[in-house]
Design a protein around this motif. Structure first.
Motif, PDB file in Angstrom:
ATOM      1  N   ALA A  44       0.711  -1.153  -0.194  1.00 37.65           N
ATOM      2  CA  ALA A  44      -0.001   0.051  -0.044  1.00 37.65           C
ATOM      3  C   ALA A  44       0.659   1.162   0.063  1.00 37.65           C
ATOM      4  O   ALA A  44       0.697   2.190  -0.706  1.00 37.65           O
ATOM      5  CB  ALA A  44      -1.003  -0.097   1.185  1.00 37.65           C
ATOM      6  N   PRO A  45       1.850   1.390   0.751  1.00 35.34           N
ATOM      7  CA  PRO A  45       2.669   2.743   1.102  1.00 35.34           C
ATOM      8  C   PRO A  45       3.468   2.889  -0.548  1.00 35.34           C
ATOM      9  O   PRO A  45       3.395   3.994  -0.995  1.00 35.34           O
ATOM     10  CB  PRO A  45       3.619   2.438   1.899  1.00 35.34           C
ATOM     11  N   ALA A  46       3.958   1.844  -1.078  1.00 37.82           N
ATOM     12  CA  ALA A  46       4.653   1.827  -2.229  1.00 37.82           C
ATOM     13  C   ALA A  46       3.802   2.212  -3.478  1.00 37.82           C
ATOM     14  O   ALA A  46       4.094   3.174  -4.350  1.00 37.82           O
ATOM     15  CB  ALA A  46       5.403   0.565  -2.480  1.00 37.82           C
ATOM     16  N   THR A  47       2.455   1.796  -3.392  1.00 38.55           N
ATOM     17  CA  THR A  47       1.358   2.085  -4.386  1.00 38.55           C
ATOM     18  C   THR A  47       1.056   3.562  -4.414  1.00 38.55           C
ATOM     19  O   THR A  47       1.173   4.388  -5.355  1.00 38.55           O
ATOM     20  CB  THR A  47       0.203   1.013  -4.437  1.00 38.55           C
TER      21      THR A  47
ATOM     22  N   ARG B 268       2.901   5.884  -2.905  1.00 36.06           N
ATOM     23  CA  ARG B 268       3.970   6.688  -3.475  1.00 36.06           C
ATOM     24  C   ARG B 268       4.022   6.813  -4.906  1.00 36.06           C
ATOM     25  O   ARG B 268       4.122   7.984  -5.380  1.00 36.06           O
ATOM     26  CB  ARG B 268       5.002   6.328  -2.986  1.00 36.06           C
ATOM     27  N   ALA B 269       3.902   5.745  -5.584  1.00 42.04           N
ATOM     28  CA  ALA B 269       3.847   5.545  -7.002  1.00 42.04           C
ATOM     29  C   ALA B 269       3.011   6.710  -7.499  1.00 42.04           C
ATOM     30  O   ALA B 269       3.247   7.305  -8.677  1.00 42.04           O
ATOM     31  CB  ALA B 269       4.039   4.235  -7.649  1.00 42.04           C
ATOM     32  N   ILE B 270       1.781   6.440  -7.188  1.00 46.37           N
ATOM     33  CA  ILE B 270       0.600   7.206  -7.663  1.00 46.37           C
ATOM     34  C   ILE B 270       0.827   8.659  -7.426  1.00 46.37           C
ATOM     35  O   ILE B 270       0.606   9.552  -8.308  1.00 46.37           O
ATOM     36  CB  ILE B 270      -0.771   6.804  -7.177  1.00 46.37           C
ATOM     37  N   THR B 271       1.420   8.920  -6.181  1.00 45.40           N
ATOM     38  CA  THR B 271       1.598  10.199  -5.916  1.00 45.40           C
ATOM     39  C   THR B 271       2.615  10.856  -6.824  1.00 45.40           C
ATOM     40  O   THR B 271       2.580  12.268  -7.427  1.00 45.40           O
ATOM     41  CB  THR B 271       2.148  10.427  -4.458  1.00 45.40           C
ATOM     42  N   ARG B 272       3.835  10.299  -7.074  1.00 43.77           N
ATOM     43  CA  ARG B 272       4.787  10.735  -8.029  1.00 43.77           C
ATOM     44  C   ARG B 272       4.317  11.009  -9.308  1.00 43.77           C
ATOM     45  O   ARG B 272       4.743  11.870  -9.987  1.00 43.77           O
ATOM     46  CB  ARG B 272       5.940   9.494  -8.176  1.00 43.77           C
ATOM     47  N   GLY B 273       3.464  10.103  -9.954  1.00 34.74           N
ATOM     48  CA  GLY B 273       2.917  10.148 -11.103  1.00 34.74           C
ATOM     49  C   GLY B 273       2.054  11.235 -11.116  1.00 34.74           C
ATOM     50  O   GLY B 273       2.078  12.405 -12.042  1.00 34.74           O
ATOM     51  N   MET B 274       1.324  11.755 -10.073  1.00 35.10           N
ATOM     52  CA  MET B 274       0.355  13.134 -10.085  1.00 35.10           C
ATOM     53  C   MET B 274       1.252  14.278 -10.068  1.00 35.10           C
ATOM     54  O   MET B 274       0.887  15.276 -10.492  1.00 35.10           O
ATOM     55  CB  MET B 274      -0.629  12.947  -8.956  1.00 35.10           C
ATOM     56  N   VAL B 275       2.287  14.260  -9.284  1.00 32.72           N
ATOM     57  CA  VAL B 275       3.182  15.352  -8.975  1.00 32.72           C
ATOM     58  C   VAL B 275       4.056  15.750 -10.395  1.00 32.72           C
ATOM     59  O   VAL B 275       4.218  16.874 -10.754  1.00 32.72           O
ATOM     60  CB  VAL B 275       4.278  15.072  -7.835  1.00 32.72           C
ATOM     61  N   ALA B 276       4.323  14.832 -11.117  1.00 31.78           N
ATOM     62  CA  ALA B 276       4.944  14.824 -12.295  1.00 31.78           C
ATOM     63  C   ALA B 276       4.028  15.380 -13.350  1.00 31.78           C
ATOM     64  O   ALA B 276       4.186  16.555 -14.262  1.00 31.78           O
ATOM     65  CB  ALA B 276       5.495  13.492 -12.801  1.00 31.78           C
ATOM     66  N   VAL B 277       2.687  15.101 -13.316  1.00 29.74           N
ATOM     67  CA  VAL B 277       1.609  15.722 -14.350  1.00 29.74           C
ATOM     68  C   VAL B 277       1.231  17.146 -13.903  1.00 29.74           C
ATOM     69  O   VAL B 277       1.192  18.008 -14.639  1.00 29.74           O
ATOM     70  CB  VAL B 277       0.259  14.779 -13.882  1.00 29.74           C
ATOM     71  N   LYS B 278       1.262  17.496 -12.534  1.00 32.86           N
ATOM     72  CA  LYS B 278       1.194  18.733 -12.077  1.00 32.86           C
ATOM     73  C   LYS B 278       2.263  19.666 -12.512  1.00 32.86           C
ATOM     74  O   LYS B 278       2.196  20.745 -12.899  1.00 32.86           O
ATOM     75  CB  LYS B 278       1.122  18.873 -10.627  1.00 32.86           C
TER      76      LYS B 278
END
Length: 245
Positions: free
Chosen positions: A223-226, A228-238
């Motif tokens: 769960a934490p790794a998933t 974080r991965a989703i968060t990194r993707g959203m940060v990159a898009v932002k």
């Protein structure tokens, strides 16, 4: 609170799994009738309260089994979720970080729901369909409500509420987790009071499923790794859409 590190807790997984298995065995064993007797006792006592001379209670039970009450419950869960976000002391990417946690929670809920549907094909009728001459709130009030279920096991509402509680406890800490747990218990009772679910549908079936499955998501890096991965993707898009000036 900040997002906990991705860590593996085998002893916690073993403890929760053994507890879940013990619940299943206590229900499955032909020599134990604990849950059967408890189910009957809870149903007959609560159903006896539903009669024409007790319309205030009947109206309340019918109201909390109405679809609009589900909307109110969702708003309360949203309030708990926003509270968890507000408590996070790390301001940087806080909303995106909790967006990642929320998406991970929704993915887990979807996968768990589908897995349970295929793994447990057994259909259990609600007590209002099993017994004759019972009091039905649908026949006593003039608005839409629910008092029957052709597939009452396991309690799907209860299972999702327990999943939400587990995620809040893991990522938001004890205070938010305790409030979530209290709400999960309170919100699980309307279906029992109305007769659509047996007591064991929720406090054995749904609870046992969560105890056996969720530790493998929340007590491991999954769960934490998933999240974080989703968060990194959203940060990159932002960053791409809104580059720093």
């Amino acid at each position: 609170m900040t997002q906990p590190p991705s860590s593996f807790h085998p002893l916690r997984i073993l403890f929760y799994n053994l507890l879940g298995i013990a619940l299943v065995l206590s229900w499955w064993s032909p020599n134990l009738l604990i849950w059967e007797e408890l189910d009957d006792a809870v149903f007959f006592v609560t159903n006896a309260w539903l009669h024409a001379d007790n319309m205030a209670w009947v109206t309340f039970v019918a109201a909390v089994n109405n679809r609009w009450f589900d909307v109110v419950s969702f708003l309360f869960l949203l309030a708990i979720y926003l509270w968890a976000i507000r408590r996070d002391p790390v301001a940087e990417h806080r909303l995106l970080r909790w967006g990642g946690i929320g998406i991970t929670m929704l993915l887990t809920a979807g996968i768990l729901s589908q897995a349970v549907r295929y793994a447990i094909p057994w259909e259990r009728h609600s007590p209002t369909l099993v017994y004759d001459d019972v009091n039905l709130i649908t026949q006593m009030v003039g608005f839409s409500t629910k008092d029957v279920s052709a597939t009452s096991f396991p309690g799907d509402h209860g299972m999702m509420l327990m999943l939400f509680t587990a995620f809040m406890w893991r990522f938001a800490g004890r205070s938010v987790g305790l409030v979530s747990a209290l709400f999960a218990i309170l919100k699980s009772f309307p279906r029992i009071l109305g007769g659509a679910h047996w007591f064991s549908d929720i406090f054995m079936g749904a609870l046992a499923i969560c105890l056996i499955t969720l530790p493998w998501v929340l007590c491991t890096p999954v769960a934490p790794a998933t999240a974080r991965a989703i968060t990194r993707g959203m940060v990159a898009v932002k960053t791409r859409l809104l580059p720093a000036r």
